[in-house]
Design an enzyme around this catalytic site. Sequence first.
Site, PDB file in Angstrom:
ATOM      1  N   SER A   1      61.332  27.698  39.485  1.00 48.02           N
ATOM      2  CA  SER A   1      61.441  28.163  40.905  1.00 48.02           C
ATOM      3  C   SER A   1      62.168  27.399  41.542  1.00 48.02           C
ATOM      4  O   SER A   1      62.114  26.993  42.897  1.00 48.02           O
ATOM      5  CB  SER A   1      59.814  27.769  41.575  1.00 48.02           C
ATOM      6  OG  SER A   1      59.610  26.576  41.576  1.00 48.02           O
TER       7      SER A   1
ATOM      8  N   LEU B   1      64.988  21.315  39.325  1.00 47.17           N
ATOM      9  CA  LEU B   1      66.349  21.365  38.042  1.00 47.17           C
ATOM     10  C   LEU B   1      65.396  20.909  37.702  1.00 47.17           C
ATOM     11  O   LEU B   1      64.386  20.125  37.037  1.00 47.17           O
ATOM     12  CB  LEU B   1      67.705  21.104  38.151  1.00 47.17           C
ATOM     13  CG  LEU B   1      68.615  21.786  39.437  1.00 47.17           C
ATOM     14  CD1 LEU B   1      69.461  20.413  39.665  1.00 47.17           C
ATOM     15  CD2 LEU B   1      68.665  23.149  39.229  1.00 47.17           C
ATOM     16  N   SER B   2      65.554  21.628  35.812  1.00 45.74           N
ATOM     17  CA  SER B   2      65.051  20.497  35.202  1.00 45.74           C
ATOM     18  C   SER B   2      65.928  19.477  34.504  1.00 45.74           C
ATOM     19  O   SER B   2      66.767  19.046  34.421  1.00 45.74           O
ATOM     20  CB  SER B   2      65.449  21.674  33.397  1.00 45.74           C
ATOM     21  OG  SER B   2      65.245  21.220  31.971  1.00 45.74           O
ATOM     22  N   GLY B   3      64.441  18.628  34.226  1.00 47.76           N
ATOM     23  CA  GLY B   3      65.171  17.359  34.358  1.00 47.76           C
ATOM     24  C   GLY B   3      64.952  16.280  35.735  1.00 47.76           C
ATOM     25  O   GLY B   3      65.261  14.843  35.477  1.00 47.76           O
TER      26      GLY B   3
ATOM     27  N   THR C   1      57.467  17.176  36.397  1.00 50.03           N
ATOM     28  CA  THR C   1      56.266  16.711  35.572  1.00 50.03           C
ATOM     29  C   THR C   1      56.260  14.415  35.467  1.00 50.03           C
ATOM     30  O   THR C   1      54.585  14.595  35.625  1.00 50.03           O
ATOM     31  CB  THR C   1      56.363  16.758  34.292  1.00 50.03           C
ATOM     32  OG1 THR C   1      56.879  18.242  33.821  1.00 50.03           O
ATOM     33  CG2 THR C   1      55.716  16.555  32.807  1.00 50.03           C
TER      34      THR C   1
HETATM   35  P1  ADP Z   1      61.210  18.719  35.069  1.00 52.47           P
HETATM   36  O1  ADP Z   1      59.537  18.130  35.199  1.00 52.47           O
HETATM   37  O2  ADP Z   1      61.388  18.275  36.337  1.00 52.47           O
HETATM   38  O3  ADP Z   1      61.734  19.128  34.102  1.00 52.47           O
HETATM   39  P2  ADP Z   1      60.406  15.725  33.650  1.00 52.47           P
HETATM   40  O4  ADP Z   1      59.806  14.862  34.790  1.00 52.47           O
HETATM   41  O5  ADP Z   1      60.291  16.553  32.514  1.00 52.47           O
HETATM   42  O6  ADP Z   1      61.550  16.595  34.813  1.00 52.47           O
HETATM   43  O7  ADP Z   1      61.674  14.660  33.122  1.00 52.47           O
HETATM   44  C1  ADP Z   1      62.727  14.102  33.724  1.00 52.47           C
HETATM   45  C2  ADP Z   1      63.309  12.633  33.094  1.00 52.47           C
HETATM   46  O8  ADP Z   1      63.999  11.837  33.329  1.00 52.47           O
HETATM   47  C3  ADP Z   1      61.630  11.649  32.529  1.00 52.47           C
HETATM   48  O9  ADP Z   1      62.094  11.251  31.254  1.00 52.47           O
HETATM   49  C4  ADP Z   1      62.075  10.564  33.552  1.00 52.47           C
HETATM   50  O10 ADP Z   1      61.809   9.773  32.653  1.00 52.47           O
HETATM   51  C5  ADP Z   1      63.299  10.805  33.339  1.00 52.47           C
HETATM   52  N1  ADP Z   1      64.197   9.549  35.021  1.00 52.47           N
HETATM   53  C6  ADP Z   1      64.596   8.815  35.078  1.00 52.47           C
HETATM   54  N2  ADP Z   1      65.176   8.261  36.194  1.00 52.47           N
HETATM   55  C7  ADP Z   1      63.970   8.827  36.946  1.00 52.47           C
HETATM   56  C8  ADP Z   1      63.680   8.979  37.992  1.00 52.47           C
HETATM   57  N3  ADP Z   1      64.397   8.105  39.076  1.00 52.47           N
HETATM   58  N4  ADP Z   1      62.746   9.816  38.596  1.00 52.47           N
HETATM   59  C9  ADP Z   1      62.054  10.874  37.658  1.00 52.47           C
HETATM   60  N5  ADP Z   1      62.342  11.011  36.545  1.00 52.47           N
HETATM   61  C10 ADP Z   1      63.067  10.306  36.217  1.00 52.47           C
END
Ligand code: ADP
Length: 183
Positions: A87, A14-16, A20
């Site tokens: 995806s 999922l997003s977030g 990344t």
């Molecule tokens: P995606 O690319 O899946 O949309 P991102 O990496 O852009 O996700 O965003 C994830 C966000 O969640 C980042 O700001 C990251 O710092 C935060 N975060 C908090 N806890 C975690 C964790 N355990 N693992 C990965 N990201 C985390």
Amino acid sequence: MSEENGFTLWFTGLSGAGKTTISHLLATDLEARGSKLEILDGDVVRENLSKGLGFSKEDRDINIRRIAFVADLLSRNGTPVITAAISPYRSIRDEARELMGDRFIEVYIEASVDTCAERDVKGLYAKAFSGEIKEFTGVSDPYEAPENPEVVIKTEEHPPEESAAILLAYLEERDLIPAAVAS
Ligand code: ADP
């Protein structure tokens, strides 16, 4: 390990969820080992290669097929790739798997909608819940979790550095990257 050992770590989630964030940490680790690497990040691809595409199923499928096409080109020429795009559809991920065969490593970056919405780094979930953004994966659009991914990374359990370390260990185990040099 051969010079031509290309592979694609195909992140989905999922997003977030952390795709990344983890891809960048892993890239740093791999570069420290002298490995080449390209990251195909969903948000970045949508700014160039897939500029103009929306979020209908058709557009999402085109976007993912483009990412798979580039990942295949790079990985078959010995450049490791991480793709970091939601995806959401299983069938297109399976197409990518078929295209790349053994070079394809599916990595489920797992976090619940609730967790991602709580993180809501980009403020997108708030907009999705209010209806301001339509077709938002996990809220108003489907997400089909992988059934047999090679790796599952539960980001509710592991901080990002630990997630990157799990993936690095997996790649080492499969002899896809050089072992760490003892200091
Ligand atoms: P995606 O690319 O899946 O949309 P991102 O990496 O852009 O996700 O965003 C994830 C966000 O969640 C980042 O700001 C990251 O710092 C935060 N975060 C908090 N806890 C975690 C964790 N355990 N693992 C990965 N990201 C985390």
